[in-house]
Motif scaffolding. Structure first.
Motif, PDB file in Angstrom:
ATOM      1  N   VAL A   1       0.854  -1.186   0.000  1.00 47.41           N
ATOM      2  CA  VAL A   1       0.000   0.000   0.000  1.00 47.41           C
ATOM      3  C   VAL A   1       0.889   1.236   0.000  1.00 47.41           C
ATOM      4  N   ARG A   2       0.613   2.147  -0.924  1.00 45.08           N
ATOM      5  CA  ARG A   2       1.301   3.429  -0.959  1.00 45.08           C
ATOM      6  C   ARG A   2       0.254   4.513  -0.679  1.00 45.08           C
ATOM      7  N   ASP A   3       0.208   4.936   0.577  1.00 45.73           N
ATOM      8  CA  ASP A   3      -0.694   5.997   1.011  1.00 45.73           C
ATOM      9  C   ASP A   3       0.026   7.311   0.726  1.00 45.73           C
ATOM     10  N   LEU A   4      -0.361   7.985  -0.336  1.00 44.29           N
ATOM     11  CA  LEU A   4       0.410   9.121  -0.826  1.00 44.29           C
ATOM     12  C   LEU A   4       0.492  10.267   0.174  1.00 44.29           C
ATOM     13  N   TYR A   5      -0.566  10.488   0.949  1.00 49.64           N
ATOM     14  CA  TYR A   5      -0.512  11.548   1.954  1.00 49.64           C
ATOM     15  C   TYR A   5       0.393  11.145   3.120  1.00 49.64           C
ATOM     16  N   SER A   6       0.298   9.900   3.556  1.00 53.96           N
ATOM     17  CA  SER A   6       1.105   9.450   4.690  1.00 53.96           C
ATOM     18  C   SER A   6       2.600   9.452   4.381  1.00 53.96           C
ATOM     19  N   ILE A   7       2.958   9.093   3.146  1.00 59.08           N
ATOM     20  CA  ILE A   7       4.383   9.057   2.812  1.00 59.08           C
ATOM     21  C   ILE A   7       4.898  10.427   2.385  1.00 59.08           C
ATOM     22  N   GLY A   8       3.988  11.400   2.295  1.00 57.96           N
ATOM     23  CA  GLY A   8       4.396  12.752   1.922  1.00 57.96           C
ATOM     24  C   GLY A   8       4.899  12.846   0.493  1.00 57.96           C
ATOM     25  N   PHE A   9       4.228  12.128  -0.405  1.00 57.44           N
ATOM     26  CA  PHE A   9       4.679  12.138  -1.796  1.00 57.44           C
ATOM     27  C   PHE A   9       4.628  13.548  -2.376  1.00 57.44           C
ATOM     28  N   GLN A  10       5.701  13.956  -3.027  1.00 54.08           N
ATOM     29  CA  GLN A  10       5.795  15.270  -3.657  1.00 54.08           C
ATOM     30  C   GLN A  10       5.237  15.170  -5.079  1.00 54.08           C
ATOM     31  N   PRO A  11       4.090  15.781  -5.355  1.00 50.85           N
ATOM     32  CA  PRO A  11       3.460  15.579  -6.662  1.00 50.85           C
ATOM     33  C   PRO A  11       3.974  16.477  -7.781  1.00 50.85           C
ATOM     34  N   ALA A  12       4.700  17.537  -7.441  1.00 49.23           N
ATOM     35  CA  ALA A  12       5.101  18.496  -8.472  1.00 49.23           C
ATOM     36  C   ALA A  12       6.286  17.979  -9.280  1.00 49.23           C
ATOM     37  N   LEU A  13       6.112  17.969 -10.580  1.00 49.33           N
ATOM     38  CA  LEU A  13       7.175  17.549 -11.492  1.00 49.33           C
ATOM     39  C   LEU A  13       8.275  18.594 -11.503  1.00 49.33           C
ATOM     40  N   GLY A  14       9.520  18.170 -11.245  1.00 42.06           N
ATOM     41  CA  GLY A  14      10.638  19.095 -11.184  1.00 42.06           C
ATOM     42  C   GLY A  14      11.247  19.385 -12.553  1.00 42.06           C
ATOM     43  N   PRO A  15      12.033  20.463 -12.660  1.00 42.14           N
ATOM     44  CA  PRO A  15      12.642  20.832 -13.944  1.00 42.14           C
ATOM     45  C   PRO A  15      13.514  19.735 -14.547  1.00 42.14           C
ATOM     46  N   SER A  16      14.284  19.045 -13.710  1.00 40.81           N
ATOM     47  CA  SER A  16      15.155  17.990 -14.240  1.00 40.81           C
ATOM     48  C   SER A  16      14.353  16.820 -14.793  1.00 40.81           C
ATOM     49  N   GLU A  17      13.177  16.582 -14.195  1.00 48.35           N
ATOM     50  CA  GLU A  17      12.338  15.488 -14.669  1.00 48.35           C
ATOM     51  C   GLU A  17      11.751  15.798 -16.040  1.00 48.35           C
ATOM     52  N   MET A  18      11.563  17.081 -16.324  1.00 51.58           N
ATOM     53  CA  MET A  18      11.082  17.468 -17.650  1.00 51.58           C
ATOM     54  C   MET A  18      12.102  17.117 -18.731  1.00 51.58           C
ATOM     55  N   LEU A  19      13.363  17.008 -18.316  1.00 52.35           N
ATOM     56  CA  LEU A  19      14.437  16.697 -19.265  1.00 52.35           C
ATOM     57  C   LEU A  19      14.827  15.225 -19.221  1.00 52.35           C
ATOM     58  N   GLY A  20      14.031  14.410 -18.524  1.00 52.01           N
ATOM     59  CA  GLY A  20      14.287  12.973 -18.496  1.00 52.01           C
ATOM     60  C   GLY A  20      14.953  12.461 -17.248  1.00 52.01           C
ATOM     61  N   GLY A  21      15.255  13.343 -16.286  1.00 52.35           N
ATOM     62  CA  GLY A  21      15.837  12.889 -15.028  1.00 52.35           C
ATOM     63  C   GLY A  21      14.806  12.176 -14.177  1.00 52.35           C
TER      64      GLY A  21
END
Length: 196
Positions: A36-56
């Motif tokens: 189970v991945r409880d996204l709020y409990s694990i504090g998942f960061q939903p915002a896509l970062g600049p490096s991820e836009m470039l494939g990181g």
């Protein structure tokens, strides 16, 4: 079978959490492995970062992709907000179902990299299913979530179950829905998106 449950609701005492508990227990009673991945409990960061836009790919995303790769069946449990997923779940998809992991193009031809996996969606909503069918929102959700995300990446959609009119439901009704949920997740039906 390996089941990955991705859960997106901020309240522990919610009907969504009762759904999570029911699905988790049902899978374990059948002898399946469950993460189970409880996204709020694990504090998942939903915002896509600049490096991820470039494939990181960030470390937290690599961890989630490991779970997705492990799973045979991915279950998404969430409330419907503004006719879509909560932002934290959409951000999970933005970041985890990335190019090169969930899909890619070879010579202009799309490859669905998550083919062979099954997905089940279970969402709650306050309005009736009839209202969403009448105004076209139900069809729009089917196109944007079931098809444009899951089928696009190669998932076979097992079920999309909807629990509607939540604010008007009684405790007895909710208990009945939970009792029927394990059977409904796998029984064949032409009315996937309806609660009854």
């Amino acid at each position: 079978m390996n089941h990955l449950i991705i859960y997106a609701h901020p309240r522990k005492k919610s009907f969504n959490h009762a759904i999570l508990d029911t699905v988790t227990e049902s899978c374990r009673q059948e002898g399946h492995e469950v993460v189970v991945r409880d996204l709020y409990s694990i504090g998942f960061q939903p915002a896509l970062g600049p490096s991820e836009m470039l494939g990181g790919v960030e470390e937290d995303v690599v961890q989630e992709q490991t779970y997705v790769s492990w799973a045979d069946h991915v279950v998404f449990i969430y409330p419907l907000w503004w006719a879509g997923m909560p932002a934290i779940l959409k951000g999970y998809i933005d970041r985890v179902f990335s190019y090169g992991f969930a899909y890619k193009y070879v010579n202009g031809v799309q490859t669905r990299l998550l083919a062979g996996k099954r997905a089940t969606l279970i969402h709650t909503q306050n309005k009736s299913q009839e209202e969403y069918e009448a105004n076209g929102i139900e069809n729009a959700m089917n196109l944007t979530i079931d098809k444009a995300i899951l089928e696009y990446c190669g998932f076979t959609l097992n079920r999309h179950l909807v629990f509607d009119s939540i604010v008007d439901s009684t405790t007895e009704e909710r208990n009945d829905w939970l009792a029927q949920l394990p059977r409904r997740m796998y029984s064949p039906s032409t009315t996937n998106r309806r609660r009854t």
